[in-house]
Design an enzyme around this catalytic site. Sequence first.
Site, mmCIF file in Angstrom:
data_model
loop_
_atom_site.group_PDB
_atom_site.id
_atom_site.type_symbol
_atom_site.label_atom_id
_atom_site.label_comp_id
_atom_site.label_asym_id
_atom_site.label_seq_id
_atom_site.Cartn_x
_atom_site.Cartn_y
_atom_site.Cartn_z
ATOM 1 N N GLY A 8 0.818 -1.200 0.000
ATOM 2 C CA GLY A 8 0.000 0.000 0.000
ATOM 3 C C GLY A 8 0.854 1.252 0.000
ATOM 4 O O GLY A 8 2.091 1.195 0.017
ATOM 5 N N ASN A 9 0.202 2.402 0.021
ATOM 6 C CA ASN A 9 0.927 3.672 0.024
ATOM 7 C C ASN A 9 1.605 3.943 1.357
ATOM 8 O O ASN A 9 2.624 4.638 1.412
ATOM 9 C CB ASN A 9 -0.032 4.819 -0.295
ATOM 10 C CG ASN A 9 -0.538 4.759 -1.714
ATOM 11 O OD1 ASN A 9 0.247 4.846 -2.650
ATOM 12 N ND2 ASN A 9 -1.838 4.595 -1.892
ATOM 13 N N THR A 10 1.064 3.389 2.438
ATOM 14 C CA THR A 10 1.602 3.626 3.775
ATOM 15 C C THR A 10 2.277 2.404 4.358
ATOM 16 O O THR A 10 3.351 2.501 4.953
ATOM 17 C CB THR A 10 0.470 4.082 4.723
ATOM 18 O OG1 THR A 10 -0.198 5.215 4.149
ATOM 19 C CG2 THR A 10 1.026 4.467 6.088
ATOM 20 N N GLY A 107 -7.239 -0.238 -9.187
ATOM 21 C CA GLY A 107 -6.161 -0.552 -8.253
ATOM 22 C C GLY A 107 -6.186 -2.019 -7.854
ATOM 23 O O GLY A 107 -7.245 -2.609 -7.615
ATOM 24 N N ASP A 109 -5.370 -3.319 -5.107
ATOM 25 C CA ASP A 109 -5.942 -3.504 -3.771
ATOM 26 C C ASP A 109 -7.465 -3.613 -3.828
ATOM 27 O O ASP A 109 -8.079 -4.397 -3.096
ATOM 28 C CB ASP A 109 -5.523 -2.352 -2.854
ATOM 29 C CG ASP A 109 -5.900 -0.966 -3.394
ATOM 30 O OD1 ASP A 109 -6.054 -0.818 -4.629
ATOM 31 O OD2 ASP A 109 -6.024 -0.032 -2.587
ATOM 32 N N THR A 184 -10.934 23.113 19.989
ATOM 33 C CA THR A 184 -10.439 22.911 18.623
ATOM 34 C C THR A 184 -10.208 21.433 18.346
ATOM 35 O O THR A 184 -10.578 20.917 17.286
ATOM 36 C CB THR A 184 -9.137 23.704 18.408
ATOM 37 O OG1 THR A 184 -9.408 25.093 18.581
ATOM 38 C CG2 THR A 184 -8.591 23.487 17.002
#
Length: 259
Positions: A8-10, A107, A109, A184
């Site tokens: 994967g990308n990560t 893709g 994946d 926040t």
Amino acid sequence: MLLAMDIGNTNVKIGLFKGDKLLSSWRVSTVASHTADEYGMVIYDLLRQTGSKFDDIKGAVMSSVAPSLNYTIEHMCSYYTGKKPLVVDARIKLGIHVNYDNPSELGADRMVGAAAAYKLYGGPVIVVDFGSATTFNLVTGAGEYIGGAIAPGIKTATESLVHTAAKLPRIELTPPDTIVGTSTRSCMQSGIIYGYAGLVKYLVEKYKALPEMQGAKVVATGGLSELIDKVEPDIIDITDRALALKGLKYIYDLNTSGK
């Protein structure tokens, strides 16, 4: 034994199968600058944890959405295990029919997840993969992959928010106590987590309204699927963190049986 790798990308998800059983699975960082030897030593150490070695590997299969690493991983497999990996793309047997404008653009994946979900859970099925991107993949009861959607991943969106807005802090991805943020951090958590739950719920409802997707199961995979399940527990029917690895094993068997 079969070595399965989902690049994967990560992260690179790695699985070791003995027969149909997934013995062990691991995640290592996707690092484009790593060499075949560096990845080879990582896998050597992982195999040692199970009492296995490279000689025990009788086959290998991989899917990838990180083209810069394809040659590295293929070379690592061939050199260290002596096995050229089966590489997943739209030209091999998937167990489903891909109805996509240009199947070569789909893709790997997404192919693997869709094939695995249809094989394991039947159709129609909606596969939601919470990775670097959040992808939606639809397979009809007749086993036809008809497409889906791609949205930014939860972490990807959060990082983009932090980098784009100078005064926004990094946050922990946990649901806030209430949907109305009072700081926040809690406002960001509410926007990201409840916002993504809304995105998933909306798309799933629209997909289930399609004639060919009536009664579809929703199968989720990816590390952040639990977040959505916490705040909208009625969306997801099945969570399968090992879906990609199971899909790689299924596709490998489908394409090598009889060889």
